[in-house]
Motif scaffolding. Structure first.
Motif, PDB file in Angstrom:
ATOM      1  N   ILE A  21      15.657  34.752  31.397  1.00  0.00           N
ATOM      2  CA  ILE A  21      15.677  32.951  30.574  1.00  0.00           C
ATOM      3  C   ILE A  21      14.791  32.270  29.827  1.00  0.00           C
ATOM      4  N   ARG A  22      14.533  32.223  28.888  1.00  0.00           N
ATOM      5  CA  ARG A  22      13.025  31.691  28.363  1.00  0.00           C
ATOM      6  C   ARG A  22      13.505  30.696  27.804  1.00  0.00           C
ATOM      7  N   VAL A  78      20.554  27.907  34.719  1.00  0.00           N
ATOM      8  CA  VAL A  78      20.395  29.769  34.115  1.00  0.00           C
ATOM      9  C   VAL A  78      21.658  30.433  34.068  1.00  0.00           C
ATOM     10  N   GLU A  79      22.164  30.320  35.553  1.00  0.00           N
ATOM     11  CA  GLU A  79      23.554  30.665  35.290  1.00  0.00           C
ATOM     12  C   GLU A  79      24.828  30.718  33.600  1.00  0.00           C
ATOM     13  N   CYS A  80      24.899  29.742  34.433  1.00  0.00           N
ATOM     14  CA  CYS A  80      25.432  29.359  32.553  1.00  0.00           C
ATOM     15  C   CYS A  80      25.291  29.813  31.409  1.00  0.00           C
ATOM     16  N   ILE A  81      24.227  29.763  31.168  1.00  0.00           N
ATOM     17  CA  ILE A  81      23.982  30.445  30.331  1.00  0.00           C
ATOM     18  C   ILE A  81      24.522  32.242  30.269  1.00  0.00           C
ATOM     19  N   ALA A  82      23.679  32.633  31.294  1.00  0.00           N
ATOM     20  CA  ALA A  82      23.614  34.204  31.508  1.00  0.00           C
ATOM     21  C   ALA A  82      25.414  34.502  31.506  1.00  0.00           C
ATOM     22  N   ASN A  83      25.972  33.649  32.049  1.00  0.00           N
ATOM     23  CA  ASN A  83      27.086  33.989  32.527  1.00  0.00           C
ATOM     24  C   ASN A  83      28.347  32.982  31.455  1.00  0.00           C
ATOM     25  N   ASN A  84      27.782  32.818  30.401  1.00  0.00           N
ATOM     26  CA  ASN A  84      28.532  32.455  29.055  1.00  0.00           C
ATOM     27  C   ASN A  84      29.381  31.362  29.761  1.00  0.00           C
ATOM     28  N   GLN A  85      29.196  30.442  30.698  1.00  0.00           N
ATOM     29  CA  GLN A  85      30.250  29.491  31.313  1.00  0.00           C
ATOM     30  C   GLN A  85      29.898  27.919  30.964  1.00  0.00           C
ATOM     31  N   ARG A  86      30.886  27.425  30.751  1.00  0.00           N
ATOM     32  CA  ARG A  86      30.561  26.017  30.526  1.00  0.00           C
ATOM     33  C   ARG A  86      30.577  25.507  32.052  1.00  0.00           C
ATOM     34  N   ILE A  94      28.446  18.150  21.309  1.00  0.00           N
ATOM     35  CA  ILE A  94      29.590  18.850  21.365  1.00  0.00           C
ATOM     36  C   ILE A  94      30.169  20.039  20.223  1.00  0.00           C
ATOM     37  N   ASP A  95      30.694  19.368  19.195  1.00  0.00           N
ATOM     38  CA  ASP A  95      31.571  20.254  18.326  1.00  0.00           C
ATOM     39  C   ASP A  95      30.448  21.294  17.861  1.00  0.00           C
ATOM     40  N   LEU A  96      28.821  21.002  17.756  1.00  0.00           N
ATOM     41  CA  LEU A  96      28.016  22.176  17.033  1.00  0.00           C
ATOM     42  C   LEU A  96      27.830  23.295  18.376  1.00  0.00           C
ATOM     43  N   ALA A  97      27.804  22.800  19.448  1.00  0.00           N
ATOM     44  CA  ALA A  97      27.342  23.473  20.072  1.00  0.00           C
ATOM     45  C   ALA A  97      29.468  24.988  20.314  1.00  0.00           C
ATOM     46  N   ASP A  98      29.397  24.139  20.439  1.00  0.00           N
ATOM     47  CA  ASP A  98      31.347  24.769  20.333  1.00  0.00           C
ATOM     48  C   ASP A  98      31.281  25.559  19.350  1.00  0.00           C
ATOM     49  N   ARG A  99      31.160  25.515  17.919  1.00  0.00           N
ATOM     50  CA  ARG A  99      30.890  26.297  17.046  1.00  0.00           C
ATOM     51  C   ARG A  99      30.080  27.381  16.667  1.00  0.00           C
ATOM     52  N   LYS A 100      28.682  27.333  17.473  1.00  0.00           N
ATOM     53  CA  LYS A 100      27.514  28.821  17.965  1.00  0.00           C
ATOM     54  C   LYS A 100      28.250  29.080  18.970  1.00  0.00           C
ATOM     55  N   HIS A 101      28.662  28.658  20.061  1.00  0.00           N
ATOM     56  CA  HIS A 101      28.833  29.369  21.166  1.00  0.00           C
ATOM     57  C   HIS A 101      27.807  29.420  21.811  1.00  0.00           C
ATOM     58  N   LEU A 102      27.358  27.742  22.145  1.00  0.00           N
ATOM     59  CA  LEU A 102      25.933  27.102  23.205  1.00  0.00           C
ATOM     60  C   LEU A 102      26.484  26.564  23.978  1.00  0.00           C
ATOM     61  N   GLN A 103      25.616  26.874  25.385  1.00  0.00           N
ATOM     62  CA  GLN A 103      26.102  25.504  25.990  1.00  0.00           C
ATOM     63  C   GLN A 103      25.342  24.526  26.542  1.00  0.00           C
ATOM     64  N   LEU A 127      19.785  23.220  18.803  1.00  0.00           N
ATOM     65  CA  LEU A 127      21.749  24.039  18.917  1.00  0.00           C
ATOM     66  C   LEU A 127      21.089  24.598  17.451  1.00  0.00           C
ATOM     67  N   GLU A 128      21.210  24.389  15.864  1.00  0.00           N
ATOM     68  CA  GLU A 128      20.875  25.328  15.261  1.00  0.00           C
ATOM     69  C   GLU A 128      20.688  26.252  14.906  1.00  0.00           C
ATOM     70  N   ASN A 129      19.397  26.511  15.651  1.00  0.00           N
ATOM     71  CA  ASN A 129      18.400  27.174  16.292  1.00  0.00           C
ATOM     72  C   ASN A 129      18.572  27.816  16.373  1.00  0.00           C
ATOM     73  N   GLY A 130      20.038  28.063  17.451  1.00  0.00           N
ATOM     74  CA  GLY A 130      20.639  28.959  18.369  1.00  0.00           C
ATOM     75  C   GLY A 130      20.846  28.753  20.024  1.00  0.00           C
ATOM     76  N   LYS A 131      19.440  27.703  19.983  1.00  0.00           N
ATOM     77  CA  LYS A 131      19.199  27.374  21.618  1.00  0.00           C
ATOM     78  C   LYS A 131      20.423  26.392  21.938  1.00  0.00           C
ATOM     79  N   HIS A 132      20.361  27.194  23.574  1.00  0.00           N
ATOM     80  CA  HIS A 132      21.275  26.384  24.367  1.00  0.00           C
ATOM     81  C   HIS A 132      20.261  25.111  24.455  1.00  0.00           C
TER      82      HIS A 132
END
Lengths: 336, 336, 336, 336
Positions: free
Chosen positions: B2-3, B297-305, B107-116, B84-89
């Motif tokens: 993750i960068r 970093v784990e949450c991002i890697a595992n797509n975990q909330r 929160i809404d924005l992150a949910d729509r973008k599937h970001l943590q 978030l709009e640029n696709g970053k966690h």
């Protein structure tokens, strides 16, 4: 020679009796309590003192000058009233009375009868509180910002009053003694966990001129804490009443604010912290109740009104009533 | 791998940068700050990391996956939104946002973008808080009665927020994490002494089932205190975060209530005090931020909330807003 | 019913009298002291007890069974001897006697007369020392490494003995009680600053099996300290006698040594530190002297030899003599 | 500009390197260590500084003016000697050398070469020790009676020296700095429990004029203690180095002795205790090693002999040798 009768020989009564007994110009004449075993203990300690199960005998006794009422708060009014009506000076355990209305009646009655009322705000006679008062009066502390007390421990539950009526009178009498500003509003929050009365509570008192007091009382704490922080413009202090050797620590710490000049916003305030020496003054170790008992006898002898008179007791009762009212409404502010 | 980019390199940013830099599966890619000297310090510490005065470059950078927003609270919303709009966690410093409305949008924005979103409630990753949570979850404490925290010291003043927004987020995030009941109402009192913002405050939170929390925060204390009492039905504990060796002490102390049988009044309750051993468990000393950064970093890697997600951040912001509102009205209770 | 006479009503005598008086199967029959005002105080406390200025009357009184000798150490021998010769059991204040020779004579005499001697090593009856003894006996501590006590404060000077004879008997009796190994040598250093007697001293006792004890006693300390560290192979503990709430803290800390295998030098030892929980056991709060007085009466009634008998007293006196001898020669080791 | 090389980059070397690096008029030129990973850490911290596995390169380097020897004590002599022979000033970690003979040789060599030796007695540059020295020099303390230090904790074991050589140099250098009297004799007791070296020891030093010092060092303590009591005729102080906020507390406590007049014996001395205020002076928080490094560079620049020179280092080594000798003979006094 002042002759005194003590009503109530439970937890605190023996200390009151012992201190009046120990004075040169005072005679402990009679002790009463409803419990025979309490009287047995009194008799063992003072074989020559009369004892009685009937408080009415004490308030009416022709051979005594003053009565100390050391009983539960809901009994103070009737006992003190009877004593005053019989021409006795009264020394009343804190809190003075169960309601402000009762306190006002007793004050009026004492005034009409030219008798003294002293409310047993014992802490005002400790070396610690007297030293703090001196530091404030001399200007050492500067203007006061806040008084923040924590008075918590495990038990001893009271069965007839909540934790505010049990523990807060100490701090309220100290606040009343130390803070020159007028209290304006009281907010109290807390909770009932065990026996139907609030066993923990948090009280805030707003005073004029931005002074604020906060009192944390709790019967359900695993550790005993008796710590008060007092912040002033010039000095701040910590009073830890459980530290036998260094009860009061005065810190030469503070914040100096300077405005950088015209045209500047709040963000340009120059804040500098001052961190200097700490100093722990020697505290007089005389037992507070000894000093207070002596003062009561002097006030009677000199026909002098004590500073911890009925009016002082009333001010504390008014704060207790306001706190209780706020507490019952989950923290709604109550104006004084 | 993750960068990550870090925005804000003032008081806390260097710790955030250092911890992400130290992870095996994370690369600290860019640091931004408005102050050139902050960037110089960043460059000295991490010669190979890109630096920029312009946060917009970070949120838009194509070569990073996540952004850590470590800036004043009033800037969180715009920066996190852009990221978030640029696709970053996003990893956001506490408190999450200046208003609940902002938090909800993010929160809404992150949910729509599937970001943590992770809100930096660092204390939840300390050995102390994790141990307390364990003691509660295992049932060691029994039902909780109260949480009572004192978090006071001299300075560091914030110039844009009051002491509640500065110090209380720590306790509110801990309370949110430890207490299972729903908060119902907030009462906050306090006072402004120096720079136009409240510099001391007392917060009570009423929860369901008689649970209560109290938080004492003060920028004007002569001594630093970080002590929390937690009372439970079975055990009570003291957490002194300044005691390096014995941070948590669990007391086998309490009150047992027994009703004496039918026909008895409240006065017949049998109260007995229990006073047993004290026990101070060993606390994991790992730096909390290290554990938290790894978890991000784990949450991002595992797509975990994460458990400290935007919704957790929102709950804290709602309590802050309620406390602020109550404080402005001198303690009027604010329902949640 | 045992009838007892108390000789000496100064600092400690009133406590001894009060405790024997409080026992069901013991009667305080007479109190003697050379000072009339001491007798007045005794008479006030116990109106029915006989008082006398003459100790000889006590040791010879036909109506008593036992004598408590609570006088300066140089008087113990004559008083205890006279009491034993008159067929009385004796309870003797610590240290037992001024010399080992005296102690031996008293032991012989008591044995011939079939009488009990109890030396008032009060600390052995405290909840703290009994708990430590239990932790050792149960094997919780493992083999003991060291006992290191600091017992310092400002004043109260003794005018007839030095600080070793005044303060060290406490620790020496505890060491004698807790440590199973035989003492081998004593080294004592110290200095005389004020009144001709050593006012501070440092004592080391070498025991068999590498056990070592160290005792720091000082009349010239600005602060009062009563702290003992005890190191064992399995656990280590700190006993702070001034900490009312947590007198004993047992640490699951230690060092594990493992030899890496054959052919390895000392430098290859694998040292690992163990740092686990701390545990503070509840300590029995019963007044030590109450337990001890009861035990004295039981020993007499049951014709049982107390563990703190004359022989125990003698062992302590031998260590005192050795320490004094070493001290006078500026620390020269004295074999026991 | 002084150019310096640091030999040894283990536990303390990085602090030494960082502090010399941070000075304006000093350049950290080279770092050496036998362990490649230590050099990697040095290179990461100071990319522009030369590193080498070979200390001989450092002591011989033509482009440096001074060498800091931060290696085990048994290597000090050879390294410092080589550096001096090559015309370098030397900064040597404490203790100065393994034997007094070595120290004397180095002092002679430096004198012949007109080079400076500074022994790293870091504690002498702390705010606490400087404040205590000031209190003594100003006469605030009055004549000193005793210095009594406890310096104990669990681990870190040294594998090549005992606890005296590890921990006592701190106190011995402080004692040498604060006490004006000459040391006369050393008595050391202690015991070996784990790895073949004494892991706990008790040192007494007799000085002229009845001054006495005592040092308690222990690697096997469950708790860390760094407390020193210093008793003077006028004041007494407690220095608790672990108390960040109140390191030094000065007590206006003491004993006044007055002889009642002619013809009176020692028993007639009038002893009165004085118990006044306590005062905790603000202590300078500057890192001691920063102050010391700066002073080393100044001494070189000004050709000035530091107070913590080789001769001071020698005095400490002589006390260490004497203590070690006494310890090996179970406390036999060793004259200095």
């Amino acid at each position: 020679m002042i002759r005194i009768g003590v009503i109530g020989y439970g937890y605190w009564g023996p200390s009151v009796a012992r201190n009046f007994h120990g004075l040169d110009d005072c005679e402990l004449a009679v002790v009463s309590d409803r419990r025979p075993d309490a009287l047995r203990r009194a008799k063992q300690a003072y074989p020559n003192v009369q004892v009685t199960l009937d408080a009415a005998e004490v308030v009416a006794a022709s051979n005594i000058d003053a009565v100390a009422v050391v009983t539960p708060v809901w009994t103070h009014f009737e006992l003190a009233k009877a004593a005053l009506e019989n021409g006795k000076h009264v020394f009343v355990e804190k809190p003075f009375s169960a309601t402000a209305a009762e306190a006002e009646q007793l004050i009026d009655l004492a005034d009409r009868k030219h008798l003294q009322i002293m409310v047993d705000h014992t802490f005002l006679f400790t070396g610690a509180v007297r030293k703090i008062r001196q530091l404030i009066d001399e200007g050492t502390m500067g203007d006061l910002y806040y008084y923040d007390s924590t008075r918590v421990n495990l038990g001893l539950f009271q069965h007839d009053i909540n934790v505010i009526w049990d523990l807060a009178p100490h701090d309220l009498s100290i606040v009343d003694y130390l803070i020159k500003q007028k209290p304006e509003a009281v907010i109290a929050t807390g909770q009932v966990h065990l026996n139907g009365f609030e066993d923990l509570a948090y009280i805030t008192i707003y005073f004029a001129d931005r002074m604020i007091a906060h009192i944390n009382v709790n019967w359900l704490s695993p550790v005993k804490v008796r710590t008060t922080l007092i912040g002033g413009q010039k000095k701040m202090l910590v009073w830890n009443d459980l530290d036998a050797a260094e009860k009061i620590k005065v810190y030469d710490k503070g914040v100096n604010m300077a405005n950088g000049g015209s045209g500047q916003s709040i963000y340009d305030l120059l804040v500098s912290y001052r961190s200097g020496d700490m100093w722990s003054p020697r505290i007089d170790q005389t037992e507070a109740l000894t000093t207070e008992a002596k003062y009561f006898v002097e006030c009677i002898a000199n026909n002098q009104r004590p500073f911890n008179d009925g009016v002082a007791g009333l001010r504390v009762v008014k704060m207790l009533e306001a706190a209780d009212k706020s507490l019952k409404e989950r923290g709604r502010p109550v104006e004084l």
